[in-house]
Design a protein around this motif. Structure first.
Motif, PDB file in Angstrom:
ATOM      1  N   ALA A 236      -7.911  -4.352  -0.591  1.00 45.62           N
ATOM      2  CA  ALA A 236      -7.578  -3.408   0.476  1.00 45.62           C
ATOM      3  C   ALA A 236      -7.130  -4.129   1.740  1.00 45.62           C
ATOM      4  CB  ALA A 236      -8.780  -2.514   0.784  1.00 45.62           C
ATOM      5  N   GLY A 237      -7.802  -5.232   2.088  1.00 47.15           N
ATOM      6  CA  GLY A 237      -7.436  -5.958   3.294  1.00 47.15           C
ATOM      7  C   GLY A 237      -7.383  -5.043   4.513  1.00 47.15           C
ATOM      8  N   ARG A 238      -6.247  -5.067   5.225  1.00 42.66           N
ATOM      9  CA  ARG A 238      -6.142  -4.288   6.462  1.00 42.66           C
ATOM     10  C   ARG A 238      -5.999  -2.785   6.194  1.00 42.66           C
ATOM     11  NH1 ARG A 238      -0.877  -2.887   7.070  1.00 42.66           N
ATOM     12  NH2 ARG A 238       0.707  -4.149   6.026  1.00 42.66           N
ATOM     13  N   GLY A 239      -5.793  -2.411   4.918  1.00 43.58           N
ATOM     14  CA  GLY A 239      -5.761  -0.984   4.610  1.00 43.58           C
ATOM     15  C   GLY A 239      -4.870  -0.646   3.438  1.00 43.58           C
ATOM     16  N   ILE A 240      -5.377   0.149   2.513  1.00 43.99           N
ATOM     17  CA  ILE A 240      -4.611   0.601   1.356  1.00 43.99           C
ATOM     18  C   ILE A 240      -5.081   2.005   1.004  1.00 43.99           C
ATOM     19  CG2 ILE A 240      -6.176  -0.199  -0.480  1.00 43.99           C
ATOM     20  CD1 ILE A 240      -3.650  -1.322  -1.911  1.00 43.99           C
ATOM     21  N   VAL A 241      -4.232   2.754   0.325  1.00 45.69           N
ATOM     22  CA  VAL A 241      -4.567   4.090  -0.163  1.00 45.69           C
ATOM     23  C   VAL A 241      -4.277   4.112  -1.652  1.00 45.69           C
ATOM     24  CG1 VAL A 241      -4.085   6.567   0.038  1.00 45.69           C
ATOM     25  CG2 VAL A 241      -3.956   5.091   2.070  1.00 45.69           C
TER      26      VAL A 241
ATOM     27  N   GLU B 130      -5.958  10.942  11.489  1.00 46.84           N
ATOM     28  CA  GLU B 130      -4.707  11.183  12.213  1.00 46.84           C
ATOM     29  C   GLU B 130      -3.467  10.791  11.413  1.00 46.84           C
ATOM     30  OE1 GLU B 130      -5.337   9.179  15.940  1.00 46.84           O
ATOM     31  OE2 GLU B 130      -7.220  10.275  16.297  1.00 46.84           O
ATOM     32  N   GLY B 131      -3.632  10.488  10.125  1.00 42.80           N
ATOM     33  CA  GLY B 131      -2.493  10.277   9.234  1.00 42.80           C
ATOM     34  C   GLY B 131      -1.752   8.973   9.435  1.00 42.80           C
ATOM     35  N   ARG B 132      -2.442   7.936   9.866  1.00 45.71           N
ATOM     36  CA  ARG B 132      -1.764   6.659  10.132  1.00 45.71           C
ATOM     37  C   ARG B 132      -1.808   5.681   8.951  1.00 45.71           C
ATOM     38  NH1 ARG B 132      -3.661   7.524  15.635  1.00 45.71           N
ATOM     39  NH2 ARG B 132      -5.587   6.368  15.228  1.00 45.71           N
ATOM     40  N   PHE B 133      -2.507   6.036   7.880  1.00 41.40           N
ATOM     41  CA  PHE B 133      -2.464   5.199   6.678  1.00 41.40           C
ATOM     42  C   PHE B 133      -1.177   5.490   5.908  1.00 41.40           C
ATOM     43  CE2 PHE B 133      -6.958   4.443   7.346  1.00 41.40           C
ATOM     44  CZ  PHE B 133      -7.243   3.271   6.643  1.00 41.40           C
ATOM     45  N   PRO B 134      -0.694   4.541   5.091  1.00 37.97           N
ATOM     46  CA  PRO B 134       0.490   4.808   4.269  1.00 37.97           C
ATOM     47  C   PRO B 134       0.165   5.812   3.165  1.00 37.97           C
ATOM     48  CG  PRO B 134      -0.459   2.683   3.675  1.00 37.97           C
ATOM     49  CD  PRO B 134      -1.209   3.161   4.890  1.00 37.97           C
ATOM     50  N   THR B 135       1.188   6.421   2.606  1.00 37.12           N
ATOM     51  CA  THR B 135       1.015   7.363   1.505  1.00 37.12           C
ATOM     52  C   THR B 135       1.227   6.656   0.169  1.00 37.12           C
ATOM     53  OG1 THR B 135       3.337   8.025   1.654  1.00 37.12           O
ATOM     54  CG2 THR B 135       1.733   9.325   2.908  1.00 37.12           C
TER      55      THR B 135
END
Length: 304
Positions: free
Chosen positions: A112-117, A286-291
């Motif tokens: 995931a690191g800094r962020g994953i979906v 607030e929807g700032r993660f990638p899709t």
């Protein structure tokens, strides 16, 4: 899988073991609608084992035709997930564009690191017939220096995982090194993950590690005078050359490695910094993660 609440710790029954055992955990099943999940880590008494911070045993779940798992897109930060199936198949998608069917014996490592979906579903070809799903899902904490690495996805097919017989016991070294074998699966810290199948009366000397835990996925074992029934996890001491004996046909998983220090865990987020988790919660709300390409029409809201 995604957690259903912000609180991740699950209550476990606990007992003391022999000198080689610090603690024995027995989980309480959680029914997710015909789908049982047993959580062994984290618990109030034991948060981590080496770098391992989360351990779920899912199933076995038998689904009729037309049904199956459908875990909508959800986020992770500052951790790596490991999916390992005994039976069935999961279709993994993530915000990097990965699309991968996970089958028994494969290792799926999602950093995931800094962020994953990602989402976890089943292919229509699978859900068209009655089927079974059974496996383990684990999370690894990342060293602080690697918590914010670029997200990545690694798939290792079953044929690439090294295997050996140890005194007649089939063993697979899924992560790390043991029994003279080294897994190709990427690690960020000293990490151990071993699977073995024992027949009644067989014994196995467990590999050493700074911290270790033995999970009985199926069957039952004996460690000296301590019985370890199915679905129990023994948190082991650092005593070397610990031997277990199978009381019946058994499948076991040994996890361990170097401890990485305190981690905060909330919903699907893990970090050494509580403020980082609060930021991730805001970013998801607030929807700032990638899709997730190909699966971007729905998602799991932040609980609460």
């Amino acid at each position: 899988m995604s957690n259903t609440t912000l609180e991740v710790e699950r209550e476990c029954a606990e007992q003391q073991g022999c000198g080689a055992i610090e603690l024995v955990l027995t989980p309480r099943d959680k029914d997710l609608g015909g789908f049982a999940v047993r959580r062994l880590l984290p618990t109030a008494r034991r948060k981590t084992v080496g770098p391992w911070i989360f351990f779920d045993h899912m199933g076995p779940a038998d689904f009729p035709a037309g049904q199956g798992i459908a875990v909508r897109p959800h986020p992770h930060i500052n951790l790596a997930t490991v999916t390992y199936l005994f039976e069935g198949e999961i279709l993994h998608r993530d915000s990097l564009g990965s699309l991968q069917a996970i089958r028994p014996g494969d290792i799926n490592l999602m950093v995931a690191g800094r962020g994953i979906v990602h989402s976890e579903r089943e292919r229509p070809e699978v859900t068209a017939a009655a089927h079974r799903l059974h496996g383990l899902q684990l999370w690894l904490a990342l060293p602080e220096a690697d918590e914010e690495v670029e997200p990545a996805f690694h798939h290792y097919p079953s044929a690439d995982i090294p295997a050996v017989e140890v005194d007649g016991v089939p063993v697979r070294v899924l992560m790390g090194s043991a029994y003279g074998l080294s897994s190709p699966v990427r690690v960020f810290a000293r990490t151990l993950y071993v699977e073995a199948h024992l027949q009644p009366g067989q014994t196995l000397t467990l590999p050493d590690a700074e911290e270790r835990a033995l999970y009985v996925a199926e069957g039952s074992l004996k460690l000296r005078d301590t019985a370890l029934p199915g679905h129990s996890m023994a948190i082991l001491t650092d005593e070397p050359a610990v031997e277990v004996e199978a009381l019946e046909a058994s499948r076991i998983a040994l996890i361990g490695g170097e401890p990485l220090g305190r981690r905060f865990v909330e919903w699907n987020f893990v970090s050494s910094r509580k403020e980082r988790i609060e930021q991730a919660k805001r970013d998801w709300r607030e929807g700032r993660f990638p899709t997730v390409p190909g699966d971007d029409t729905e998602f799991i809201p932040l609980p609460g």
